[in-house]
Write a protein that holds these residues in place. Structure first.
Motif, PDB file in Angstrom:
ATOM      1  N   LEU A 182      40.125  36.266  21.387  1.00  0.00           N
ATOM      2  CA  LEU A 182      40.072  37.493  22.181  1.00  0.00           C
ATOM      3  C   LEU A 182      38.631  37.833  22.540  1.00  0.00           C
ATOM      4  CD1 LEU A 182      42.387  39.890  20.147  1.00  0.00           C
ATOM      5  CD2 LEU A 182      42.930  38.753  22.291  1.00  0.00           C
ATOM      6  N   HIS A 219      42.276  34.565  15.075  1.00  0.00           N
ATOM      7  CA  HIS A 219      42.837  35.344  16.183  1.00  0.00           C
ATOM      8  C   HIS A 219      41.726  36.042  16.978  1.00  0.00           C
ATOM      9  CE1 HIS A 219      45.771  37.534  18.485  1.00  0.00           C
ATOM     10  NE2 HIS A 219      45.220  38.693  18.132  1.00  0.00           N
ATOM     11  N   ARG A 239      38.454  43.542  23.978  1.00  0.00           N
ATOM     12  CA  ARG A 239      39.894  43.769  23.788  1.00  0.00           C
ATOM     13  C   ARG A 239      40.234  44.186  22.357  1.00  0.00           C
ATOM     14  NH1 ARG A 239      43.647  40.774  27.657  1.00  0.00           N
ATOM     15  NH2 ARG A 239      44.924  42.050  26.318  1.00  0.00           N
ATOM     16  N   TYR A 240      39.251  44.248  21.489  1.00  0.00           N
ATOM     17  CA  TYR A 240      39.516  44.613  20.094  1.00  0.00           C
ATOM     18  C   TYR A 240      40.053  46.034  19.969  1.00  0.00           C
ATOM     19  CZ  TYR A 240      36.913  40.446  18.461  1.00  0.00           C
ATOM     20  OH  TYR A 240      36.477  39.170  18.206  1.00  0.00           O
ATOM     21  N   LEU A 248      43.629  45.974  20.279  1.00  0.00           N
ATOM     22  CA  LEU A 248      44.196  45.340  19.104  1.00  0.00           C
ATOM     23  C   LEU A 248      44.517  46.360  18.010  1.00  0.00           C
ATOM     24  CD1 LEU A 248      44.764  42.438  17.976  1.00  0.00           C
ATOM     25  CD2 LEU A 248      42.478  42.530  17.000  1.00  0.00           C
TER      26      LEU A 248
END
Length: 139
Positions: free
Chosen positions: A50, A46, A54-55, A58
């Motif tokens: 990304l 996953h 953008r973590y 998350l």
């Protein structure tokens, strides 16, 4: 100037907490509706889809991260994604619990001897701090 030797921040710290069993990990995750439960390989896959910027999104709203089947990263790209995720989890103060291998075994000796050594050691330190926090919280 390079100063070799053990990192002073790791003095007198206990070793990495033992991983939970898969059953224990599932029970912890199910007891908290804002906890996540992910398989290490599925999480790695996953993360590959990304952008690292953008973590942070998350992990927003997550109270605890539970990762099953932890094992040494199989390549440098996966390892560097784990470094970024560890930084975001640490910045947010999100406890981490795992099953499988200990968190100080994610980065292989070859990786720790390479050019990203400092990044891997920082990520290991941060993950261990978060896992110790989770272990203390569970008691």
């Amino acid at each position: 100037m390079r100063v070799d030797g053990p990192d002073y921040r790791h003095r007198d710290l206990p070793p990495a907490p033992d991983p939970l069993t898969d059953e224990e990990l599932v029970a912890v995750a199910e007891a908290d509706p804002t906890a996540t439960l992910d398989d290490f390989d599925a999480l790695s896959e996953h993360l590959s889809k990304l952008h690292p910027s953008r973590y942070k999104q998350l992990v927003d709203g997550i109270s605890k991260v539970c990762i099953s089947g932890v094992h040494p990263a199989d390549n440098q790209t996966v390892a560097l994604r784990i470094v970024v995720l560890a930084d975001r989890l640490y910045d947010a103060g999100i406890p981490v619990l795992v099953s499988g291998a200990k968190l100080d075994e994610i980065f292989t000796p070859e990786m720790l001897a390479g050019g990203y050594r400092k990044k891997y050691l920082r990520a290991t330190s941060r993950l261990l701090a978060l896992s110790r926090f989770a272990s203390a919280e569970a008691k």
